[in-house]
Design an enzyme around this catalytic site. Structure first.
Site, PDB file in Angstrom:
ATOM      1  CD  GLU A  89      -1.316  -0.356   3.638  1.00  0.00           C
ATOM      2  OE1 GLU A  89      -1.712   0.602   4.314  1.00  0.00           O
ATOM      3  OE2 GLU A  89      -1.707  -1.525   3.822  1.00  0.00           O
ATOM      4  CB  CYS A 330       2.821   1.618   6.853  1.00  0.00           C
ATOM      5  SG  CYS A 330       3.713   1.484   8.395  1.00  0.00           S
TER       6      CYS A 330
END
EC number: 2.1.1.192
Length: 349
Positions: A89, A330
Protein backbone atom coordinates in the site's frame (compact mmCIF):
# COMPACT_ATOMS: atom_id res chain seq x y z
CA UNK A 1 16.25 -8.43 -13.78
CA UNK A 2 13.13 -6.72 -15.14
CA UNK A 3 13.80 -4.55 -18.18
CA UNK A 4 12.08 -1.55 -16.64
CA UNK A 5 14.28 -1.81 -13.53
CA UNK A 6 17.42 -1.27 -15.63
CA UNK A 7 19.39 1.92 -16.16
CA UNK A 8 19.76 3.49 -19.59
CA UNK A 9 23.28 2.06 -19.95
CA UNK A 10 22.06 -1.41 -19.00
CA UNK A 11 19.24 -1.15 -21.56
CA UNK A 12 21.77 -0.17 -24.22
CA UNK A 13 23.62 -3.40 -23.45
CA UNK A 14 20.36 -5.32 -23.81
CA UNK A 15 19.80 -3.77 -27.24
CA UNK A 16 23.29 -4.71 -28.36
CA UNK A 17 22.74 -8.26 -27.09
CA UNK A 18 19.85 -8.53 -29.56
CA UNK A 19 21.95 -7.07 -32.41
CA UNK A 20 20.29 -3.68 -32.24
CA UNK A 21 21.93 -0.26 -32.06
CA UNK A 22 22.59 1.12 -28.57
CA UNK A 23 20.11 3.96 -29.09
CA UNK A 24 17.30 1.38 -28.94
CA UNK A 25 18.17 1.07 -25.24
CA UNK A 26 17.65 4.80 -24.84
CA UNK A 27 14.28 4.44 -26.58
CA UNK A 28 13.34 1.71 -24.11
CA UNK A 29 14.38 3.89 -21.18
CA UNK A 30 12.26 6.79 -22.45
CA UNK A 31 9.30 4.48 -23.01
CA UNK A 32 9.46 3.12 -19.45
CA UNK A 33 10.37 6.26 -17.51
CA UNK A 34 9.40 9.31 -19.55
CA UNK A 35 6.24 7.95 -21.16
CA UNK A 36 5.60 5.65 -18.15
CA UNK A 37 4.54 2.74 -20.37
CA UNK A 38 5.14 -1.00 -20.08
CA UNK A 39 3.59 -2.10 -23.37
CA UNK A 40 6.19 -2.13 -26.16
CA UNK A 41 3.60 -2.42 -28.92
CA UNK A 42 2.83 0.86 -30.61
CA UNK A 43 6.33 2.15 -29.90
CA UNK A 44 8.91 3.00 -32.59
CA UNK A 45 10.96 -0.10 -31.76
CA UNK A 46 11.46 -2.71 -34.53
CA UNK A 47 8.83 -5.44 -34.48
CA UNK A 48 11.44 -8.21 -34.34
CA UNK A 49 13.15 -6.56 -31.34
CA UNK A 50 9.80 -6.25 -29.54
CA UNK A 51 9.02 -9.92 -30.16
CA UNK A 52 12.41 -11.00 -28.83
CA UNK A 53 12.07 -8.88 -25.70
CA UNK A 54 8.55 -10.11 -25.00
CA UNK A 55 9.66 -13.71 -25.49
CA UNK A 56 12.90 -13.67 -23.50
CA UNK A 57 12.80 -10.72 -21.07
CA UNK A 58 10.58 -9.66 -18.18
CA UNK A 59 8.73 -6.36 -17.96
CA UNK A 60 7.14 -5.65 -14.58
CA UNK A 61 3.66 -4.23 -14.21
CA UNK A 62 2.09 -2.44 -11.26
CA UNK A 63 -1.61 -1.76 -11.00
CA UNK A 64 -3.79 0.10 -8.55
CA UNK A 65 -6.00 -2.54 -7.00
CA UNK A 66 -8.06 -0.40 -4.64
CA UNK A 67 -8.40 3.28 -3.80
CA UNK A 68 -9.52 4.67 -0.46
CA UNK A 69 -10.31 8.40 -0.54
CA UNK A 70 -10.54 10.36 2.68
CA UNK A 71 -13.69 12.37 3.34
CA UNK A 72 -11.73 14.67 5.65
CA UNK A 73 -9.03 15.87 3.27
CA UNK A 74 -7.56 15.01 -0.12
CA UNK A 75 -5.48 12.09 1.15
CA UNK A 76 -5.74 8.85 -0.77
CA UNK A 77 -4.66 5.40 0.36
CA UNK A 78 -3.94 2.93 -2.41
CA UNK A 79 -3.36 -0.78 -2.67
CA UNK A 80 -0.95 -1.79 -5.43
CA UNK A 81 -0.80 -5.26 -6.97
CA UNK A 82 2.20 -6.81 -8.75
CA UNK A 83 2.45 -9.53 -11.36
CA UNK A 84 2.73 -12.24 -8.68
CA UNK A 85 -0.47 -10.92 -6.99
CA UNK A 86 1.39 -9.64 -3.94
CA UNK A 87 -0.03 -6.41 -2.54
CA UNK A 88 1.47 -3.34 -0.89
CA UNK A 89 0.00 0.00 0.00
CA UNK A 90 0.91 3.64 -0.35
CA UNK A 91 -0.42 7.06 0.56
CA UNK A 92 -0.85 10.16 -1.61
CA UNK A 93 -0.98 13.44 0.29
CA UNK A 94 -1.64 16.92 -1.00
CA UNK A 95 0.15 19.88 0.54
CA UNK A 96 0.48 23.52 -0.45
CA UNK A 97 3.85 22.74 -2.01
CA UNK A 98 2.47 19.86 -4.09
CA UNK A 99 1.95 16.11 -3.81
CA UNK A 100 3.90 13.74 -1.58
CA UNK A 101 3.70 9.97 -1.85
CA UNK A 102 4.66 7.28 0.65
CA UNK A 103 6.12 4.34 -1.26
CA UNK A 104 6.47 0.73 -0.06
CA UNK A 105 9.84 -1.00 -0.46
CA UNK A 106 8.97 -4.58 0.59
CA UNK A 107 5.97 -6.88 0.69
CA UNK A 108 5.68 -7.19 4.45
CA UNK A 109 8.60 -6.54 6.79
CA UNK A 110 10.84 -8.56 9.07
CA UNK A 111 11.73 -5.82 11.56
CA UNK A 112 9.00 -6.80 14.03
CA UNK A 113 8.17 -3.40 15.56
CA UNK A 114 5.30 -4.23 17.91
CA UNK A 115 3.03 -1.29 17.00
CA UNK A 116 3.36 -1.63 13.20
CA UNK A 117 0.77 -3.54 11.16
CA UNK A 118 3.12 -4.03 8.17
CA UNK A 119 5.36 -6.46 10.00
CA UNK A 120 2.75 -8.81 11.45
CA UNK A 121 2.90 -11.27 8.53
CA UNK A 122 6.69 -11.12 8.28
CA UNK A 123 8.71 -10.38 5.16
CA UNK A 124 7.43 -11.94 1.95
CA UNK A 125 9.90 -10.40 -0.51
CA UNK A 126 11.76 -7.28 -1.58
CA UNK A 127 10.37 -4.98 -4.25
CA UNK A 128 12.35 -4.34 -7.43
CA UNK A 129 13.27 -0.80 -8.54
CA UNK A 130 10.43 -0.71 -11.05
CA UNK A 131 7.88 -2.06 -8.56
CA UNK A 132 8.66 1.03 -6.50
CA UNK A 133 8.71 3.35 -9.50
CA UNK A 134 5.46 1.87 -10.75
CA UNK A 135 3.68 2.96 -7.57
CA UNK A 136 4.56 6.57 -8.43
CA UNK A 137 3.87 6.29 -12.15
CA UNK A 138 0.45 4.69 -11.70
CA UNK A 139 -0.62 7.37 -9.21
CA UNK A 140 0.47 10.14 -11.56
CA UNK A 141 -1.40 8.62 -14.50
CA UNK A 142 -4.55 7.95 -12.49
CA UNK A 143 -4.86 11.46 -11.04
CA UNK A 144 -3.07 13.40 -13.81
CA UNK A 145 -0.62 14.93 -11.33
CA UNK A 146 3.12 15.22 -10.74
CA UNK A 147 4.40 13.82 -7.44
CA UNK A 148 7.13 16.13 -6.14
CA UNK A 149 8.14 14.44 -2.89
CA UNK A 150 8.84 10.75 -2.29
CA UNK A 151 8.96 9.16 1.16
CA UNK A 152 10.11 5.57 1.60
CA UNK A 153 7.81 5.07 4.54
CA UNK A 154 5.25 2.56 3.29
CA UNK A 155 5.46 -1.12 4.21
CA UNK A 156 8.95 -2.56 4.61
CA UNK A 157 12.33 -1.42 5.89
CA UNK A 158 14.02 0.44 3.02
CA UNK A 159 17.57 -0.26 4.17
CA UNK A 160 16.78 -3.98 4.30
CA UNK A 161 16.33 -3.72 0.50
CA UNK A 162 19.35 -1.48 0.04
CA UNK A 163 20.58 -2.16 -3.50
CA UNK A 164 17.09 -1.95 -4.99
CA UNK A 165 16.14 1.28 -3.22
CA UNK A 166 19.37 2.99 -4.29
CA UNK A 167 18.70 2.01 -7.90
CA UNK A 168 15.07 3.16 -7.56
CA UNK A 169 16.13 6.56 -6.22
CA UNK A 170 18.72 7.07 -8.96
CA UNK A 171 16.21 6.09 -11.65
CA UNK A 172 13.67 8.47 -10.10
CA UNK A 173 16.28 11.23 -10.14
CA UNK A 174 17.27 10.66 -13.78
CA UNK A 175 16.59 13.78 -15.85
CA UNK A 176 15.29 11.64 -18.73
CA UNK A 177 12.75 10.08 -16.41
CA UNK A 178 10.93 11.49 -13.40
CA UNK A 179 13.69 14.04 -12.71
CA UNK A 180 13.03 14.24 -8.95
CA UNK A 181 15.59 16.09 -6.84
CA UNK A 182 17.36 13.92 -4.25
CA UNK A 183 16.50 16.66 -1.75
CA UNK A 184 12.84 15.81 -2.26
CA UNK A 185 13.38 12.19 -1.23
CA UNK A 186 13.17 10.81 2.30
CA UNK A 187 14.23 7.40 3.58
CA UNK A 188 12.65 6.29 6.85
CA UNK A 189 14.48 3.52 8.70
CA UNK A 190 14.15 1.87 12.09
CA UNK A 191 17.93 2.12 12.44
CA UNK A 192 19.93 -0.33 10.31
CA UNK A 193 23.16 1.36 11.35
CA UNK A 194 25.62 -0.27 8.94
CA UNK A 195 23.45 0.67 5.96
CA UNK A 196 23.19 4.27 7.21
CA UNK A 197 26.99 4.46 6.81
CA UNK A 198 26.67 3.00 3.30
CA UNK A 199 23.96 5.51 2.45
CA UNK A 200 26.13 8.38 3.67
CA UNK A 201 28.95 7.19 1.43
CA UNK A 202 26.62 7.32 -1.58
CA UNK A 203 26.88 11.09 -1.08
CA UNK A 204 23.29 11.74 -2.11
CA UNK A 205 21.52 14.63 -0.31
CA UNK A 206 18.55 12.48 0.71
CA UNK A 207 16.68 13.25 3.92
CA UNK A 208 17.14 10.56 6.56
CA UNK A 209 14.33 9.85 9.03
CA UNK A 210 14.92 7.53 11.99
CA UNK A 211 12.04 5.68 13.64
CA UNK A 212 13.30 6.11 17.20
CA UNK A 213 10.19 5.77 19.40
CA UNK A 214 12.05 5.45 22.70
CA UNK A 215 15.04 6.95 24.46
CA UNK A 216 16.87 4.08 26.14
CA UNK A 217 17.89 0.58 25.14
CA UNK A 218 15.84 -1.28 27.77
CA UNK A 219 12.55 0.29 26.65
CA UNK A 220 13.36 0.31 22.93
CA UNK A 221 14.34 -3.39 23.00
CA UNK A 222 10.76 -4.22 24.02
CA UNK A 223 9.07 -2.51 21.08
CA UNK A 224 11.72 -2.61 18.33
CA UNK A 225 13.72 -5.86 17.92
CA UNK A 226 16.25 -4.06 15.67
CA UNK A 227 17.53 -2.36 18.82
CA UNK A 228 18.93 -5.68 20.06
CA UNK A 229 21.32 -5.65 17.09
CA UNK A 230 21.92 -1.92 16.73
CA UNK A 231 21.70 -0.14 20.07
CA UNK A 232 20.47 3.44 20.20
CA UNK A 233 24.04 4.69 20.57
CA UNK A 234 25.06 2.80 17.41
CA UNK A 235 22.23 4.35 15.42
CA UNK A 236 22.91 7.87 16.72
CA UNK A 237 26.62 7.51 15.87
CA UNK A 238 25.68 6.47 12.33
CA UNK A 239 23.31 9.44 12.10
CA UNK A 240 26.07 11.85 13.10
CA UNK A 241 28.26 10.39 10.36
CA UNK A 242 25.42 10.78 7.86
CA UNK A 243 24.73 14.37 8.90
CA UNK A 244 28.40 15.36 8.74
CA UNK A 245 28.88 13.63 5.37
CA UNK A 246 25.78 15.11 3.71
CA UNK A 247 25.34 18.33 5.68
CA UNK A 248 21.72 17.40 6.34
CA UNK A 249 19.49 17.50 9.38
CA UNK A 250 18.19 14.17 10.67
CA UNK A 251 14.49 13.71 11.40
CA UNK A 252 13.59 11.47 14.34
CA UNK A 253 10.14 9.91 14.19
CA UNK A 254 8.82 9.46 17.72
CA UNK A 255 5.54 7.61 18.22
CA UNK A 256 4.07 8.74 21.53
CA UNK A 257 2.67 5.92 23.66
CA UNK A 258 0.86 7.28 26.69
CA UNK A 259 2.62 6.43 29.94
CA UNK A 260 5.53 4.66 28.22
CA UNK A 261 7.73 7.18 26.44
CA UNK A 262 6.32 10.62 27.24
CA UNK A 263 7.86 11.39 30.64
CA UNK A 264 10.23 14.14 31.74
CA UNK A 265 12.94 11.48 31.94
CA UNK A 266 12.32 10.54 28.30
CA UNK A 267 12.68 14.18 27.28
CA UNK A 268 15.99 14.47 29.16
CA UNK A 269 17.30 11.24 27.64
CA UNK A 270 16.33 12.48 24.20
CA UNK A 271 18.29 15.68 24.73
CA UNK A 272 21.39 13.73 25.67
CA UNK A 273 21.04 11.37 22.69
CA UNK A 274 20.74 14.19 20.18
CA UNK A 275 23.32 16.52 21.69
CA UNK A 276 25.58 17.90 18.95
CA UNK A 277 23.41 16.51 16.12
CA UNK A 278 21.41 18.63 13.68
CA UNK A 279 17.99 17.13 14.30
CA UNK A 280 14.26 17.54 14.26
CA UNK A 281 11.76 15.47 16.23
CA UNK A 282 8.47 14.51 14.61
CA UNK A 283 5.93 13.51 17.27
CA UNK A 284 3.33 10.94 16.17
CA UNK A 285 0.41 9.93 18.43
CA UNK A 286 0.14 6.13 18.54
CA UNK A 287 -2.31 4.58 16.08
CA UNK A 288 -3.30 1.36 17.94
CA UNK A 289 -3.62 -1.96 16.10
CA UNK A 290 -5.26 -5.19 17.26
CA UNK A 291 -1.96 -6.73 18.37
CA UNK A 292 -0.78 -3.60 20.22
CA UNK A 293 -3.69 -1.80 21.77
CA UNK A 294 -1.78 0.58 24.01
CA UNK A 295 -3.14 3.99 24.89
CA UNK A 296 -3.07 6.74 22.32
CA UNK A 297 -2.26 10.09 23.97
CA UNK A 298 -4.77 12.87 23.55
CA UNK A 299 -3.83 16.19 21.96
CA UNK A 300 -3.10 17.81 25.31
CA UNK A 301 -0.68 15.05 26.30
CA UNK A 302 1.13 15.33 22.97
CA UNK A 303 1.38 19.11 23.33
CA UNK A 304 2.69 18.66 26.87
CA UNK A 305 5.55 16.41 25.72
CA UNK A 306 6.34 18.80 22.88
CA UNK A 307 6.71 21.63 25.41
CA UNK A 308 9.03 19.47 27.53
CA UNK A 309 11.28 19.04 24.51
CA UNK A 310 11.18 22.71 23.57
CA UNK A 311 12.19 23.71 27.11
CA UNK A 312 15.29 21.57 26.55
CA UNK A 313 16.01 23.49 23.32
CA UNK A 314 14.96 20.59 21.08
CA UNK A 315 13.07 21.28 17.85
CA UNK A 316 9.83 19.28 17.67
CA UNK A 317 6.61 19.31 15.69
CA UNK A 318 3.46 17.21 15.85
CA UNK A 319 2.81 15.28 12.67
CA UNK A 320 -0.23 16.56 10.83
CA UNK A 321 -2.62 13.62 10.63
CA UNK A 322 -4.03 13.10 7.16
CA UNK A 323 -6.59 10.52 6.09
CA UNK A 324 -7.42 9.44 9.64
CA UNK A 325 -10.74 8.02 8.43
CA UNK A 326 -9.00 5.60 6.04
CA UNK A 327 -6.41 4.04 8.37
CA UNK A 328 -3.66 5.92 6.54
CA UNK A 329 -0.81 4.34 8.46
CA UNK A 330 1.31 1.61 6.97
CA UNK A 331 0.02 -1.93 6.78
CA UNK A 332 -3.51 -1.56 8.08
CA UNK A 333 -5.46 -1.51 4.82
CA UNK A 334 -3.44 -4.28 3.22
CA UNK A 335 -4.13 -6.58 6.14
CA UNK A 336 -7.82 -5.67 6.13
CA UNK A 337 -8.08 -6.28 2.39
CA UNK A 338 -6.34 -9.66 2.60
CA UNK A 339 -8.75 -10.70 5.37
CA UNK A 340 -11.66 -9.77 3.13
CA UNK A 341 -12.63 -6.56 4.89
CA UNK A 342 -14.34 -3.66 3.15
CA UNK A 343 -14.46 0.07 3.65
CA UNK A 344 -17.21 2.57 2.98
CA UNK A 345 -14.60 4.93 1.53
CA UNK A 346 -13.30 2.34 -0.89
CA UNK A 347 -13.72 2.76 -4.61
CA UNK A 348 -12.39 0.09 -6.91
CA UNK A 349 -9.90 1.12 -9.58
Amino acid sequence: MQLNSLTEEELKEVAIKYNEKAFRGTQLFNLFHSQQKTDLNGSNLPKKFIEELEDKEEIANVKILEEYASKLDETKKLLFEFDDENIVEGVLMKYKHGYSQCVSTQVGCRMGCVFCASTKGGLIRNLTPYEMLGQVYEVEKKYNIKVSNIILMGSGEPLDNYENIIKFLKLLHNEKGHNTSFRNMTISTCGVADKIYDLADENLPITLAISLHNTNNISRDKIMPINKKYKIEDTIKACKYYSEKTGSRITFEYTLIHGQNDSEENALELRELLRGLKSHINLIPLNPIEEYDEKRPDRGQVESFKKKLEKLSLTATIRRELGSDINASCGQLRRKYKRGGTSEVCSSN
